[in-house]
Design a protein around this motif. Structure first.
Motif, short mmCIF file in Angstrom:
data_model
loop_
_atom_site.label_atom_id
_atom_site.label_comp_id
_atom_site.label_asym_id
_atom_site.label_seq_id
_atom_site.Cartn_x
_atom_site.Cartn_y
_atom_site.Cartn_z
N LEU A 62 -1.76 11.46 1.30
CA LEU A 62 -0.77 11.28 2.74
C LEU A 62 -0.50 12.58 3.66
CD1 LEU A 62 0.82 8.25 0.82
CD2 LEU A 62 -0.80 8.68 2.94
N THR A 63 0.03 13.58 2.34
CA THR A 63 0.33 15.01 2.83
C THR A 63 -1.12 16.17 3.23
OG1 THR A 63 0.34 15.43 0.29
CG2 THR A 63 2.37 15.08 1.11
N THR A 64 -1.92 15.71 2.77
CA THR A 64 -2.94 16.66 3.97
C THR A 64 -3.59 15.94 5.25
OG1 THR A 64 -4.78 15.36 1.95
CG2 THR A 64 -3.96 17.83 1.66
N MET A 65 -3.11 15.00 5.37
CA MET A 65 -3.98 13.91 6.86
C MET A 65 -2.73 15.42 7.58
SD MET A 65 -2.88 9.77 6.32
CE MET A 65 -2.95 9.75 7.99
N ARG A 91 9.79 10.33 3.76
CA ARG A 91 11.20 10.92 4.25
C ARG A 91 11.01 12.92 3.44
NH1 ARG A 91 16.58 7.88 1.89
NH2 ARG A 91 16.82 6.62 3.21
N ASP A 92 10.35 13.18 2.60
CA ASP A 92 9.53 14.24 2.02
C ASP A 92 9.08 14.92 3.61
OD1 ASP A 92 10.98 13.82 -0.54
OD2 ASP A 92 9.12 14.08 -1.48
N LEU A 93 8.69 14.53 4.09
CA LEU A 93 7.26 14.30 5.69
C LEU A 93 8.59 14.80 6.13
CD1 LEU A 93 4.12 12.65 4.65
CD2 LEU A 93 3.86 15.52 4.20
N HIS A 94 9.53 13.82 6.43
CA HIS A 94 9.41 13.89 7.79
C HIS A 94 11.32 14.12 8.24
CE1 HIS A 94 6.30 11.87 9.76
NE2 HIS A 94 5.58 11.56 9.12
N GLU A 99 13.17 9.02 12.54
CA GLU A 99 13.09 8.05 12.92
C GLU A 99 11.75 6.67 13.01
OE1 GLU A 99 15.17 7.42 16.83
OE2 GLU A 99 17.03 7.83 15.93
N GLY A 100 11.63 5.75 12.67
CA GLY A 100 9.91 5.57 13.30
C GLY A 100 9.71 5.69 11.97
N LEU A 101 10.30 5.40 10.82
CA LEU A 101 9.57 5.41 9.15
C LEU A 101 9.23 4.38 8.62
CD1 LEU A 101 11.41 8.70 7.52
CD2 LEU A 101 8.65 8.02 9.12
N HIS A 102 8.38 3.60 8.81
CA HIS A 102 8.61 2.00 7.79
C HIS A 102 6.89 1.95 7.04
CE1 HIS A 102 10.77 0.40 11.37
NE2 HIS A 102 10.26 1.69 12.58
#
Length: 243
Positions: A62-65, A91-94, A99-102
């Protein structure tokens, strides 16, 4: 099946009791702390769970996308352990106020779903994680009809429910047009009990033919293989074409 369901529900209720018996100051609104507590409990109680070694593989995917993910589908909630981890990763990424995290996660048992919702509230990610009760396929169709999940709007799909449904649910995501180029598809327990039709499909690149979703896929061993065989593999697939 009824007895197995009863065992799953009993174990889920025991997990909730354990979490609420721990010092709450360390857990409240701390999804990683709740995940670690659940991971520790699952090891001592031999509870099925998406354990840390496997999560590390998924987190790296996920973190390398190229574009940080925001929307995740999870097929198989159980106690909400992995769903809490997905929310923590988002949350760590953004950032904590993005907003818009689901994370939309599907569970067939109302009793187990209530346990998951409770632990998700403890972790403080109820604004991100949505536990939906019912057959995953029907629940997903309803989310699309309601406009909550949009065409090409799914960044990752995670399969950790009944292995016999992995392929049909993956193809449902395709038929609904949910993936985009770069979407990740991650599956647990592809070795034990195994999902041979799912693996064969991904290793062939998908359905084939013009206009079909195409994949590249890789199998990861999460821990050294021991004499006492247990589920060990995580399949990580990337959508390389999504017409």
């Amino acid at each position: 099946m009824a007895s197995e369901d009863n065992i799953l529900q009993t174990n889920a209720l025991a997990v909730r009791e354990y979490i609420h018996s721990q010092p709450q100051d360390a857990l409240l609104n701390n999804p990683w702390a709740v995940y670690q507590a659940l991971d520790l409990y699952s090891r001592t109680a031999r509870l099925m769970n998406f354990k840390q070694a496997k999560l590390n593989i998924a987190q790296d995917a996920l973190t390398t996308m190229e574009t940080a993910p925001k929307v995740i589908l999870e097929f198989g909630t159980y106690i909400g352990c992995s769903a809490i981890a997905w929310a923590a990763i988002l949350r760590d990424l953004h950032g904590p106020f993005a907003e818009g995290l689901h994370v939309y996660t599907f569970e067939v048992s109302e009793t187990v779903a209530e346990v998951a919702r409770d632990l998700i509230r403890v972790a403080g990610v109820e604004d991100i994680v949505h536990v939906i009760v019912g057959p995953a396929s029907e629940s997903l169709k309803q989310l699309v009809e309601e406009g909550k999940v949009k065409v090409k709007g799914v960044d990752m799909a995670f399969f950790d429910h009944w292995e016999k449904f992995y392929l049909s649910d993956l193809q449902l995501c395709e038929d609904l047009g949910l993936f985009h180029e770069g979407s990740r598809v991650i599956a647990d327990n592809t070795d034990i009990p195994g999902a041979p039709d799912y693996l064969e499909y991904l290793r062939a690149g998908g359905r084939g033919g013009e206009g079909s979703v195409r994949y590249e896929t890789e199998s990861f061993q999460s821990e050294p293989v021991s004499e006492r065989r247990k589920p060990n593999m995580v399949e990580v697939s990337t959508v390389v074409a999504a017409p």
